[in-house]
Design an enzyme around this catalytic site. Structure first.
Site, PDB file in Angstrom:
ATOM      1  N   SER A  91       7.415  -2.908 -25.167  1.00  0.00           N
ATOM      2  CA  SER A  91       6.314  -3.852 -25.334  1.00  0.00           C
ATOM      3  C   SER A  91       6.632  -4.855 -26.427  1.00  0.00           C
ATOM      4  O   SER A  91       7.325  -4.518 -27.406  1.00  0.00           O
ATOM      5  CB  SER A  91       5.075  -3.050 -25.716  1.00  0.00           C
ATOM      6  OG  SER A  91       4.068  -3.908 -26.180  1.00  0.00           O
ATOM      7  N   TYR A  97       0.289   3.615 -30.957  1.00  0.00           N
ATOM      8  CA  TYR A  97       0.854   3.219 -29.663  1.00  0.00           C
ATOM      9  C   TYR A  97       2.119   2.374 -29.873  1.00  0.00           C
ATOM     10  O   TYR A  97       3.190   2.673 -29.335  1.00  0.00           O
ATOM     11  CB  TYR A  97      -0.169   2.431 -28.821  1.00  0.00           C
ATOM     12  CG  TYR A  97       0.493   1.719 -27.662  1.00  0.00           C
ATOM     13  CD1 TYR A  97       0.976   2.432 -26.568  1.00  0.00           C
ATOM     14  CD2 TYR A  97       0.691   0.334 -27.680  1.00  0.00           C
ATOM     15  CE1 TYR A  97       1.624   1.788 -25.527  1.00  0.00           C
ATOM     16  CE2 TYR A  97       1.334  -0.316 -26.643  1.00  0.00           C
ATOM     17  CZ  TYR A  97       1.802   0.410 -25.566  1.00  0.00           C
ATOM     18  OH  TYR A  97       2.463  -0.224 -24.545  1.00  0.00           O
ATOM     19  N   LYS A 140       6.257   3.203 -29.158  1.00  0.00           N
ATOM     20  CA  LYS A 140       7.199   2.420 -28.342  1.00  0.00           C
ATOM     21  C   LYS A 140       8.453   2.105 -29.157  1.00  0.00           C
ATOM     22  O   LYS A 140       9.579   2.186 -28.657  1.00  0.00           O
ATOM     23  CB  LYS A 140       6.541   1.120 -27.866  1.00  0.00           C
ATOM     24  CG  LYS A 140       5.526   1.324 -26.759  1.00  0.00           C
ATOM     25  CD  LYS A 140       6.214   1.674 -25.438  1.00  0.00           C
ATOM     26  CE  LYS A 140       5.242   2.195 -24.399  1.00  0.00           C
ATOM     27  NZ  LYS A 140       5.868   2.751 -23.210  1.00  0.00           N
TER      28      LYS A 140
HETATM   29  P1  NAD Z   1      -0.861   2.971 -16.566  1.00  0.00           P
HETATM   30  O1  NAD Z   1      -1.673   3.862 -17.446  1.00  0.00           O
HETATM   31  O2  NAD Z   1      -1.557   2.327 -15.420  1.00  0.00           O
HETATM   32  O3  NAD Z   1       0.401   3.770 -15.997  1.00  0.00           O
HETATM   33  C1  NAD Z   1       1.013   4.817 -16.697  1.00  0.00           C
HETATM   34  C2  NAD Z   1       1.165   5.981 -15.725  1.00  0.00           C
HETATM   35  O4  NAD Z   1       1.796   7.071 -16.395  1.00  0.00           O
HETATM   36  C3  NAD Z   1      -0.185   6.494 -15.203  1.00  0.00           C
HETATM   37  O5  NAD Z   1      -0.118   6.603 -13.798  1.00  0.00           O
HETATM   38  C4  NAD Z   1      -0.317   7.859 -15.848  1.00  0.00           C
HETATM   39  O6  NAD Z   1      -1.054   8.765 -15.027  1.00  0.00           O
HETATM   40  C5  NAD Z   1       1.126   8.276 -16.028  1.00  0.00           C
HETATM   41  N1  NAD Z   1       1.344   9.231 -17.114  1.00  0.00           N
HETATM   42  C6  NAD Z   1       0.867   9.179 -18.383  1.00  0.00           C
HETATM   43  N2  NAD Z   1       1.306  10.242 -19.084  1.00  0.00           N
HETATM   44  C7  NAD Z   1       2.095  10.965 -18.249  1.00  0.00           C
HETATM   45  C8  NAD Z   1       2.830  12.151 -18.386  1.00  0.00           C
HETATM   46  N3  NAD Z   1       2.847  12.834 -19.544  1.00  0.00           N
HETATM   47  N4  NAD Z   1       3.530  12.605 -17.330  1.00  0.00           N
HETATM   48  C9  NAD Z   1       3.520  11.948 -16.154  1.00  0.00           C
HETATM   49  N5  NAD Z   1       2.831  10.817 -15.950  1.00  0.00           N
HETATM   50  C10 NAD Z   1       2.126  10.334 -16.995  1.00  0.00           C
HETATM   51  O7  NAD Z   1      -0.172   1.881 -17.506  1.00  0.00           O
HETATM   52  P2  NAD Z   1       0.688   0.602 -17.119  1.00  0.00           P
HETATM   53  O8  NAD Z   1      -0.044  -0.604 -17.577  1.00  0.00           O
HETATM   54  O9  NAD Z   1       1.152   0.693 -15.714  1.00  0.00           O
HETATM   55  O10 NAD Z   1       1.921   0.778 -18.121  1.00  0.00           O
HETATM   56  C11 NAD Z   1       3.154   1.349 -17.711  1.00  0.00           C
HETATM   57  C12 NAD Z   1       4.090   1.406 -18.915  1.00  0.00           C
HETATM   58  O11 NAD Z   1       4.258   0.097 -19.444  1.00  0.00           O
HETATM   59  C13 NAD Z   1       3.555   2.262 -20.066  1.00  0.00           C
HETATM   60  O12 NAD Z   1       4.631   2.947 -20.637  1.00  0.00           O
HETATM   61  C14 NAD Z   1       2.992   1.235 -21.017  1.00  0.00           C
HETATM   62  O13 NAD Z   1       2.993   1.687 -22.349  1.00  0.00           O
HETATM   63  C15 NAD Z   1       3.969   0.075 -20.829  1.00  0.00           C
HETATM   64  N6  NAD Z   1       3.391  -1.231 -21.206  1.00  0.00           N
HETATM   65  C16 NAD Z   1       2.235  -1.653 -20.608  1.00  0.00           C
HETATM   66  C17 NAD Z   1       1.684  -2.879 -20.992  1.00  0.00           C
HETATM   67  C18 NAD Z   1       0.397  -3.378 -20.382  1.00  0.00           C
HETATM   68  O14 NAD Z   1      -0.210  -4.313 -20.948  1.00  0.00           O
HETATM   69  N7  NAD Z   1      -0.054  -2.843 -19.242  1.00  0.00           N
HETATM   70  C19 NAD Z   1       2.311  -3.666 -21.971  1.00  0.00           C
HETATM   71  C20 NAD Z   1       3.492  -3.198 -22.544  1.00  0.00           C
HETATM   72  C21 NAD Z   1       4.027  -1.974 -22.135  1.00  0.00           C
HETATM   73  N1  UFG Z   2      -9.561 -10.394 -26.165  1.00  0.00           N
HETATM   74  C1  UFG Z   2     -10.879 -10.820 -26.240  1.00  0.00           C
HETATM   75  N2  UFG Z   2     -11.838 -10.054 -25.669  1.00  0.00           N
HETATM   76  C2  UFG Z   2     -11.575  -8.873 -25.018  1.00  0.00           C
HETATM   77  C3  UFG Z   2     -10.227  -8.450 -24.949  1.00  0.00           C
HETATM   78  C4  UFG Z   2      -9.251  -9.230 -25.538  1.00  0.00           C
HETATM   79  O1  UFG Z   2     -11.180 -11.866 -26.824  1.00  0.00           O
HETATM   80  O2  UFG Z   2     -12.505  -8.221 -24.527  1.00  0.00           O
HETATM   81  C5  UFG Z   2      -8.510 -11.240 -26.744  1.00  0.00           C
HETATM   82  C6  UFG Z   2      -7.693 -10.555 -27.827  1.00  0.00           C
HETATM   83  O3  UFG Z   2      -8.297 -10.710 -29.087  1.00  0.00           O
HETATM   84  C7  UFG Z   2      -6.346 -11.280 -27.689  1.00  0.00           C
HETATM   85  C8  UFG Z   2      -6.248 -11.595 -26.191  1.00  0.00           C
HETATM   86  O4  UFG Z   2      -7.590 -11.540 -25.707  1.00  0.00           O
HETATM   87  O5  UFG Z   2      -6.370 -12.503 -28.392  1.00  0.00           O
HETATM   88  C9  UFG Z   2      -5.401 -10.601 -25.415  1.00  0.00           C
HETATM   89  O6  UFG Z   2      -5.861  -9.277 -25.679  1.00  0.00           O
HETATM   90  P1  UFG Z   2      -5.409  -8.014 -24.782  1.00  0.00           P
HETATM   91  O7  UFG Z   2      -6.159  -6.831 -25.312  1.00  0.00           O
HETATM   92  O8  UFG Z   2      -5.568  -8.336 -23.348  1.00  0.00           O
HETATM   93  O9  UFG Z   2      -3.853  -7.897 -25.060  1.00  0.00           O
HETATM   94  P2  UFG Z   2      -3.052  -7.702 -26.430  1.00  0.00           P
HETATM   95  O10 UFG Z   2      -2.177  -8.915 -26.585  1.00  0.00           O
HETATM   96  O11 UFG Z   2      -3.938  -7.350 -27.539  1.00  0.00           O
HETATM   97  O12 UFG Z   2      -2.169  -6.407 -26.111  1.00  0.00           O
HETATM   98  C10 UFG Z   2      -1.449  -6.249 -24.887  1.00  0.00           C
HETATM   99  C11 UFG Z   2      -1.379  -4.760 -24.547  1.00  0.00           C
HETATM  100  C12 UFG Z   2      -0.559  -4.031 -25.579  1.00  0.00           C
HETATM  101  C13 UFG Z   2       0.794  -4.684 -25.705  1.00  0.00           C
HETATM  102  C14 UFG Z   2       0.646  -6.161 -26.011  1.00  0.00           C
HETATM  103  C15 UFG Z   2       1.975  -6.844 -26.039  1.00  0.00           C
HETATM  104  O13 UFG Z   2      -2.684  -4.201 -24.533  1.00  0.00           O
HETATM  105  O14 UFG Z   2      -0.363  -2.708 -25.149  1.00  0.00           O
HETATM  106  O15 UFG Z   2      -0.169  -6.781 -25.020  1.00  0.00           O
HETATM  107  O16 UFG Z   2       2.671  -6.540 -24.896  1.00  0.00           O
HETATM  108  F1  UFG Z   2       1.466  -4.087 -26.711  1.00  0.00           F
END
Ligand code: NAD
Ligand code: UFG
Length: 352
Positions: free
Chosen positions: A123, A148, A152
């Protein structure tokens, strides 16, 4: 065959579909603690092919060993993990255990089975609070402000140490910016449990009447309109980057880091206006104080992925919002309409 951990989740389900459509065989391991089996059924329908699905935990070494013994796995995409920033502050051990120990267990099982190609979901949070924009991979990692983000960064460091110790490893650390959107079919998308933490899922729930208004966290940031700026990337573009990384890792070894972003930043206010255009309805909002831990702005320099992988994001903001809106309208309660009762059933259990 590609093992996809967390393949029932938001990003993982899109990756499984993309892999199937590219002709790969796929094995999904997911404990369904934050996802639904319905997502996999829909991927199967869209791809016209069955998915090998195992409900189980990525920390379960005996299960992992059994999977590597039973299936011809060549490489792993590791999405399984926990991702809610606020929850990680309340339950840090669960986050370190899943995101760090889970990655360690997976790598141990891979090494034992002689599988050394890994694509890891990292991330942009690992960059911490940097003020130099855009953020390139050269930018040093910072100090993430929550467990979190720390988990990572720790997992990245574990993987670096591992690759340094044994040249057979070929590991891609993919640093995502802000994934949004859904598959163009509207059949799979993001299905958050409870109150969404992230901007677009919250906006979508306001638009379908599940919530009354959007809270905008801060309008006094040093950005053009005072609201936070982020680099939103379409989830389908994001997973296409994973396939390119998977190919590239076949020819390299060591650790490679790639930003997956578009290179463009949009403010919360710009997102609200673009969303209103796409949905054709007003989005009520209120300005609230800044959310603790938020940074003012964050967008990527995506050139390294273009130079090394031949990948860049192609879908614009309107497409991201239109696809997300289609998913939300077709599935106002997410996968709940077809729920199998899996979601949130086994967060800590080492189910197999
Ligand atoms: P998500 O929660 O939809 O998917 C994660 C999946 O992992 C889920 O299906 C969950 O059931 C499974 N899981 C969790 N713990 C587990 C375990 N111990 N064993 C087996 N399965 C398990 O989240 P996502 O948005 O699809 O994110 C996927 C990956 O990308 C994650 O590692 C997350 O940290 C990373 N990531 C996501 C974002 C974002 O904004 N969505 C940003 C940066 C990184
Ligand atoms: N925001 C609002 N209202 C809300 C939610 C968010 O104003 O209800 C604003 C936040 O303050 C920020 C922007 O919208 O300025 C984006 O916020 P998000 O929560 O959608 O995303 P973040 O950038 O905070 O974080 C996301 C993921 C993290 C990841 C990061 C960088 O949630 O896990 O992007 O990849 F680490």
């Amino acid at each position: 065959m590609i093992l996809v951990t967390g393949g029932a989740g938001y990003i993982g389900s899109h990756a499984v579909l993309e892999l199937l459509q590219a002709g790969h065989e796929v094995l999904v391991l997911d404990n369904l603690c934050n996802s639904s089996r319905v997502a996999i059924s829909r991927v199967e329908r869209l791809a016209g092919r069955p998915v090998n699905f195992i409900k189980g935990d990525v920390r379960n070494r005996p299960l992992l060993n059994a999977l590597f013994a039973a299936y011809p796995i060549e490489a792993v995409m590791h999405f399984a993990g926990l991702k809610a920033v606020g929850e990680s502050v309340r339950e840090p051990l669960r986050y370190y255990e899943t995101n760090v120990s889970g990655s360690i267990a997976l790598c141990q099982a891979m090494a034992e089975a002689g599988v050394f190609r890994l694509v890891f979901s990292s991330s942009a949070t690992v960059y911490g609070e940097t003020s130099v924009m855009p953020i390139s991979e050269q930018c040093p990692t910072g100090v993430p402000t929550n467990p979190y983000g720390q988990s990572k960064l720790m997992a990245e460091n574990v993987l670096r140490g591992l690759a340094n110790s044994d040249p057979r490893w070929s590991i891609g650390l993919l640093r995502y910016f802000n994934p949004i959107g859904a598959h163009e079919s509207g059949q799979i998308g993001e299905d958050p449990d409870g109150t969404p933490n992230n901007l677009l899922p919250f906006m979508l729930q306001v638009a379908v009447g599940r919530r009354s208004e959007l809270n905008i966290f801060g309008d006094d940031y040093p950005t053009p309109d005072g609201t936070g700026v982020r680099d939103y990337i379409h989830v389908v573009d994001l997973v296409k980057g994973h396939l390119k990384a998977l190919e590239r890792l076949e020819q390299s070894n060591g650790v490679s880091v790639w930003n997956l972003g578009t290179g463009a930043g949009y403010s919360v206010m710009q997102m609200v206006r673009a969303f209103e255009e796409v949905t054709g309805r007003p989005l009520p909002y209120v300005i609230k104080p800044r959310r603790p831990g938020d940074i003012a702005q964050c967008w990527s320099d995506p050139r390294k992925a273009w130079q090394e992988l031949g990948w860049r994001a192609e879908r614009d903001l309107t497409t991201m919002l239109a696809d997300a809106w289609r998913w939300q309208r077709q599935n106002p309660r997410g996968y709940a309409g077809e729920k199998t009762g899996d979601k949130k059933t086994a967060p800590a259990a080492l189910a197999s």
